[in-house]
Design a protein around this motif. Structure first.
Motif, PDB file in Angstrom:
ATOM      1  N   SER A  39       3.730  13.729 -13.750  1.00  0.00           N
ATOM      2  CA  SER A  39       2.749  14.409 -14.602  1.00  0.00           C
ATOM      3  C   SER A  39       2.918  15.921 -14.519  1.00  0.00           C
ATOM      4  O   SER A  39       2.887  16.623 -15.532  1.00  0.00           O
ATOM      5  CB  SER A  39       1.344  14.000 -14.172  1.00  0.00           C
ATOM      6  N   GLU A  60       2.319   1.659  -3.410  1.00  0.00           N
ATOM      7  CA  GLU A  60       1.314   2.168  -4.330  1.00  0.00           C
ATOM      8  C   GLU A  60       1.100   3.662  -4.126  1.00  0.00           C
ATOM      9  O   GLU A  60       0.969   4.445  -5.079  1.00  0.00           O
ATOM     10  CB  GLU A  60      -0.013   1.414  -4.163  1.00  0.00           C
ATOM     11  N   LEU A  61       1.062   4.080  -2.837  1.00  0.00           N
ATOM     12  CA  LEU A  61       0.902   5.494  -2.513  1.00  0.00           C
ATOM     13  C   LEU A  61       2.098   6.292  -3.056  1.00  0.00           C
ATOM     14  O   LEU A  61       1.927   7.342  -3.686  1.00  0.00           O
ATOM     15  CB  LEU A  61       0.771   5.684  -0.999  1.00  0.00           C
ATOM     16  N   ASP A  62       3.309   5.754  -2.811  1.00  0.00           N
ATOM     17  CA  ASP A  62       4.519   6.426  -3.313  1.00  0.00           C
ATOM     18  C   ASP A  62       4.495   6.491  -4.839  1.00  0.00           C
ATOM     19  O   ASP A  62       4.895   7.501  -5.443  1.00  0.00           O
ATOM     20  CB  ASP A  62       5.784   5.689  -2.857  1.00  0.00           C
ATOM     21  N   CYS A  63       4.022   5.402  -5.448  1.00  0.00           N
ATOM     22  CA  CYS A  63       3.958   5.342  -6.917  1.00  0.00           C
ATOM     23  C   CYS A  63       2.994   6.395  -7.445  1.00  0.00           C
ATOM     24  O   CYS A  63       3.293   7.087  -8.428  1.00  0.00           O
ATOM     25  CB  CYS A  63       3.541   3.939  -7.341  1.00  0.00           C
ATOM     26  N   ARG A  64       1.812   6.533  -6.790  1.00  0.00           N
ATOM     27  CA  ARG A  64       0.857   7.562  -7.226  1.00  0.00           C
ATOM     28  C   ARG A  64       1.444   8.972  -7.068  1.00  0.00           C
ATOM     29  O   ARG A  64       1.281   9.836  -7.935  1.00  0.00           O
ATOM     30  CB  ARG A  64      -0.443   7.427  -6.414  1.00  0.00           C
ATOM     31  N   ILE A  65       2.138   9.163  -5.941  1.00  0.00           N
ATOM     32  CA  ILE A  65       2.758  10.484  -5.701  1.00  0.00           C
ATOM     33  C   ILE A  65       3.792  10.777  -6.793  1.00  0.00           C
ATOM     34  O   ILE A  65       3.828  11.874  -7.378  1.00  0.00           O
ATOM     35  CB  ILE A  65       3.400  10.544  -4.298  1.00  0.00           C
ATOM     36  N   HIS A  66       4.620   9.747  -7.085  1.00  0.00           N
ATOM     37  CA  HIS A  66       5.645   9.923  -8.126  1.00  0.00           C
ATOM     38  C   HIS A  66       5.008  10.160  -9.495  1.00  0.00           C
ATOM     39  O   HIS A  66       5.511  10.965 -10.299  1.00  0.00           O
ATOM     40  CB  HIS A  66       6.584   8.704  -8.173  1.00  0.00           C
ATOM     41  N   GLN A  67       3.869   9.475  -9.767  1.00  0.00           N
ATOM     42  CA  GLN A  67       3.180   9.674 -11.039  1.00  0.00           C
ATOM     43  C   GLN A  67       2.642  11.104 -11.156  1.00  0.00           C
ATOM     44  O   GLN A  67       2.718  11.743 -12.199  1.00  0.00           O
ATOM     45  CB  GLN A  67       2.045   8.665 -11.189  1.00  0.00           C
ATOM     46  N   GLU A  68       2.077  11.606 -10.016  1.00  0.00           N
ATOM     47  CA  GLU A  68       1.573  12.979 -10.026  1.00  0.00           C
ATOM     48  C   GLU A  68       2.709  13.980 -10.227  1.00  0.00           C
ATOM     49  O   GLU A  68       2.593  14.953 -10.982  1.00  0.00           O
ATOM     50  CB  GLU A  68       0.828  13.279  -8.720  1.00  0.00           C
ATOM     51  N   GLU A  71       0.837  -1.209   0.000  1.00  0.00           N
ATOM     52  CA  GLU A  71       0.000   0.000   0.000  1.00  0.00           C
ATOM     53  C   GLU A  71       0.872   1.260   0.000  1.00  0.00           C
ATOM     54  O   GLU A  71       0.600   2.237  -0.691  1.00  0.00           O
ATOM     55  CB  GLU A  71      -0.931  -0.006   1.214  1.00  0.00           C
TER      56      GLU A  71
END
Length: 196
Positions: A38, A27-35, A24
């Motif tokens: 972006s 996944e949170l770190d991955c979303r942050i990195h994706q944002e 989890e």
């Protein structure tokens, strides 16, 4: 032993819970990195767009400056040509002025010569008039000489008047030529200033 067995049973659950938490977090770190990625991509696109706009503006300014430079070079060539033409005109005018000055000197010499001749003729006329009063016997001859002298004097005066008129005309022409020459010099100075 029983404790050991319990630990063996709980271990997979503990590991699974730990893995779930780590997953989890990943996944949170991955979303942050994706944002962040972006946002960085958006910023990069914006910077790229700004650079393209600046490049276009630079090209436009460069083209305008090149066009102005071409125009200035063309103006410079035209000014050089005008200056050359004006200098040629000044040289031609000077070449016309020199013979006129020479002619004026010649006319002045002729006028002085005529004035001397007229003075001599007037002196002769006076002498003849004196002789006429003194010698009555030679009155007819003296009258004839006097008439000839008067006619010659009138002719010389008429010629002198013609020379004086010619001198006046030449002086007017010289004045006109000097004014025109001054105008050319002023134009040349202005063109030289513009060319500079």
């Amino acid at each position: 032993m029983r404790l050991h067995a319990m630990a063996d049973e709980c271990l997979p659950q503990i590991v699974a819970e730990g893995l779930t938490g780590s997953l989890e977090k990943l996944e949170l770190d991955c979303r942050i990195h994706q944002e962040v990625a972006s946002t960085a991509r958006t910023e990069a696109e914006k910077v790229k767009c700004d650079m393209m706009m600046q490049g276009l503006e630079f090209s436009r300014v460069e083209n305008a400056l090149n066009e102005e430079l071409r125009s200035l070079r063309k103006d410079k060539k035209e000014l050089h040509k005008k200056l050359h033409d004006k200098l040629q005109d000044a040289v031609e005018l000077e070449s016309k002025t020199v013979p006129m000055r020479k002619r004026i000197v010649e006319l002045e010499e002729a006028r002085r010569s005529d004035a001397e001749q007229m003075s001599k003729l007037e002196k002769r006329s006076t002498e003849r008039e004196t002789l006429l009063g003194k010698v009555e016997q030679d009155r007819d001859k003296a009258s004839k000489d006097l008439s000839e002298t008067v006619i010659e004097l009138a002719r010389v005066r008429e010629e002198n008047s013609g020379f004086t008129q010619k001198i006046n005309e030449l002086q007017l022409q010289i004045t006109w030529v000097r004014e025109e020459n001054n105008g050319f010099k002023t134009t040349i100075d202005e063109l030289q200033l513009e060319a500079a």
